[in-house]
Design an enzyme around this catalytic site. Sequence first.
Site, short mmCIF file in Angstrom:
data_model
loop_
_atom_site.label_atom_id
_atom_site.label_comp_id
_atom_site.label_asym_id
_atom_site.label_seq_id
_atom_site.Cartn_x
_atom_site.Cartn_y
_atom_site.Cartn_z
N GLY A 29 17.88 -85.42 0.99
CA GLY A 29 17.52 -84.11 0.42
C GLY A 29 17.54 -84.03 -1.09
O GLY A 29 17.30 -82.97 -1.65
N ARG A 86 22.24 -91.73 -0.21
CA ARG A 86 23.24 -92.71 -0.66
C ARG A 86 23.71 -92.46 -2.08
O ARG A 86 24.84 -92.75 -2.44
CB ARG A 86 22.67 -94.13 -0.55
CG ARG A 86 22.48 -94.59 0.88
CD ARG A 86 21.57 -95.77 0.95
NE ARG A 86 20.27 -95.48 0.34
CZ ARG A 86 19.29 -96.35 0.21
NH1 ARG A 86 19.44 -97.59 0.62
NH2 ARG A 86 18.15 -96.00 -0.34
N TYR A 131 1.20 -92.18 11.96
CA TYR A 131 1.13 -93.51 12.60
C TYR A 131 2.29 -93.72 13.59
O TYR A 131 2.43 -94.79 14.16
CB TYR A 131 0.97 -94.64 11.58
CG TYR A 131 2.04 -94.82 10.53
CD1 TYR A 131 3.34 -95.19 10.85
CD2 TYR A 131 1.72 -94.68 9.18
CE1 TYR A 131 4.29 -95.40 9.87
CE2 TYR A 131 2.66 -94.88 8.18
CZ TYR A 131 3.95 -95.23 8.54
OH TYR A 131 4.90 -95.43 7.57
P1 NAP Z 1 11.67 -90.32 -0.75
O1 NAP Z 1 11.76 -89.37 -1.90
O2 NAP Z 1 11.83 -91.77 -1.02
O3 NAP Z 1 12.72 -89.86 0.34
C1 NAP Z 1 13.51 -90.70 1.09
C2 NAP Z 1 14.95 -90.26 0.98
O4 NAP Z 1 15.73 -90.98 1.93
C3 NAP Z 1 15.56 -90.51 -0.41
O5 NAP Z 1 16.17 -89.32 -0.86
C4 NAP Z 1 16.62 -91.58 -0.16
O6 NAP Z 1 17.76 -91.38 -1.02
C5 NAP Z 1 16.95 -91.33 1.32
N1 NAP Z 1 17.50 -92.53 1.96
C6 NAP Z 1 16.96 -93.77 2.01
N2 NAP Z 1 17.78 -94.61 2.66
C7 NAP Z 1 18.86 -93.87 3.05
C8 NAP Z 1 20.06 -94.17 3.74
N3 NAP Z 1 20.33 -95.40 4.20
N4 NAP Z 1 20.95 -93.16 3.97
C9 NAP Z 1 20.69 -91.90 3.52
N5 NAP Z 1 19.58 -91.57 2.85
C10 NAP Z 1 18.68 -92.54 2.60
O7 NAP Z 1 10.24 -90.17 -0.02
P2 NAP Z 1 9.45 -88.90 0.59
O8 NAP Z 1 8.02 -89.18 0.40
O9 NAP Z 1 10.03 -87.61 0.09
O10 NAP Z 1 9.76 -89.05 2.16
C11 NAP Z 1 10.47 -88.08 2.89
C12 NAP Z 1 10.12 -88.21 4.37
O11 NAP Z 1 8.74 -87.90 4.58
C13 NAP Z 1 10.31 -89.60 4.97
O12 NAP Z 1 10.81 -89.49 6.28
C14 NAP Z 1 8.90 -90.18 4.99
O13 NAP Z 1 8.74 -91.17 5.98
C15 NAP Z 1 8.12 -88.92 5.34
N6 NAP Z 1 6.70 -88.99 4.99
C16 NAP Z 1 6.29 -88.89 3.70
C17 NAP Z 1 4.93 -88.91 3.41
C18 NAP Z 1 4.42 -88.74 2.00
O14 NAP Z 1 3.21 -88.83 1.79
N7 NAP Z 1 5.27 -88.49 1.01
C19 NAP Z 1 4.00 -89.07 4.44
C20 NAP Z 1 4.45 -89.19 5.75
C21 NAP Z 1 5.81 -89.14 6.01
P3 NAP Z 1 18.78 -92.56 -1.48
O15 NAP Z 1 17.96 -93.67 -2.01
O16 NAP Z 1 19.65 -91.89 -2.50
O17 NAP Z 1 19.57 -92.93 -0.27
#
Ligand code: NAP
Length: 285
Positions: free
Chosen positions: A20, A44, A152
């Site tokens: 978040g 994390r 996907y």
């Molecule tokens: P993001 O900013 O990289 O979000 C991922 C988050 O997950 C980060 O805050 C990261 O924080 C956290 N994370 C990663 N490993 C973790 C762990 N082991 N434990 C706890 N937290 C962890 O990317 P986003 O684009 O906003 O993605 C958010 C969600 O939307 C994801 O589920 C992604 O698959 C989905 N999604 C995004 C898109 C898009 O176009 N943006 C499209 C389809 C789906 P830390 O590194 O601090 O842990």
Amino acid sequence: MEGMLKPGSLKDKTIIVTGGGTGLGKSMGKYFLELGANLVITSRKAEVLQHAATEMTKEKGGKVLPIACDVRKYDEIENVIKLAEAEFGQIHGIVNNAAGNFISPTERLSHRAFDIVVDIVLKGTYYTTLAAGKNWISKKQPGTFLNIVTTYAWTGSGYVVPSACSKAGVLALTRSLAVEWAKYKIRSNAIAPGPFPTEGAWSRLLPGDLAKKFDPAERVPLKRVGEHQELANLAAYLMSDYSAYVNGEVITIDGGEWLRNGGEFSHLENIPGEMWDMLEKMRGK
Ligand code: NAP
């Protein structure tokens, strides 16, 4: 783009958003706060979370509790639940949003690389779901899960195979528990976003010129990417009591992207008008 729900739609609800502190998790969290929720953000990196919490409360008011937690560690998730309850009393909803991903030909991946993504996305989601679900069931409290998947999850996709396998598992978890835990007044739904610009999904997944070369907007019939508020509106609705009868659903918000790319003739949009004229003449019209 404006917020969709009435002010106070999430008043007195406590919602935990994993991942978040960045990207879509942060945008959803901000809107939950604006609608009156108490927010718990986890990931994390404690520093990133603290920074996000300060920014969010400054912008939206309300209360944000940032807690460092790796979703691969069950005891850390239990600790989040304990601290959230100590601060806010009761937890009402969980958004399973944390994820990891990288693009690569599958044959170039080690089995460990595969494990890393599955451990975060699939195991992290079911660890969080299990810890929160057990807690709600033992206390006879209702609850709402919202799992962030991708399209996907059902089409599959080359070059992101660990993520595709994991998201498919998360979707199966969503639908299975929607049925099994409905008797405890626990709902489970999912959102499948198309392309939404975030640092994590784009700059890291498609570094350098790759994002320009494979412009995600081009794949979308609406010819644009999503706005964060559009996703936040949908998430807030699914976390609110307005969606009390929605259970086991996955809602796609992708401008028609996945359908377009599945349709055998959809790519014919590249044919110019003059060529259609010619084709018509050839058919003798
Ligand atoms: P993001 O900013 O990289 O979000 C991922 C988050 O997950 C980060 O805050 C990261 O924080 C956290 N994370 C990663 N490993 C973790 C762990 N082991 N434990 C706890 N937290 C962890 O990317 P986003 O684009 O906003 O993605 C958010 C969600 O939307 C994801 O589920 C992604 O698959 C989905 N999604 C995004 C898109 C898009 O176009 N943006 C499209 C389809 C789906 P830390 O590194 O601090 O842990």
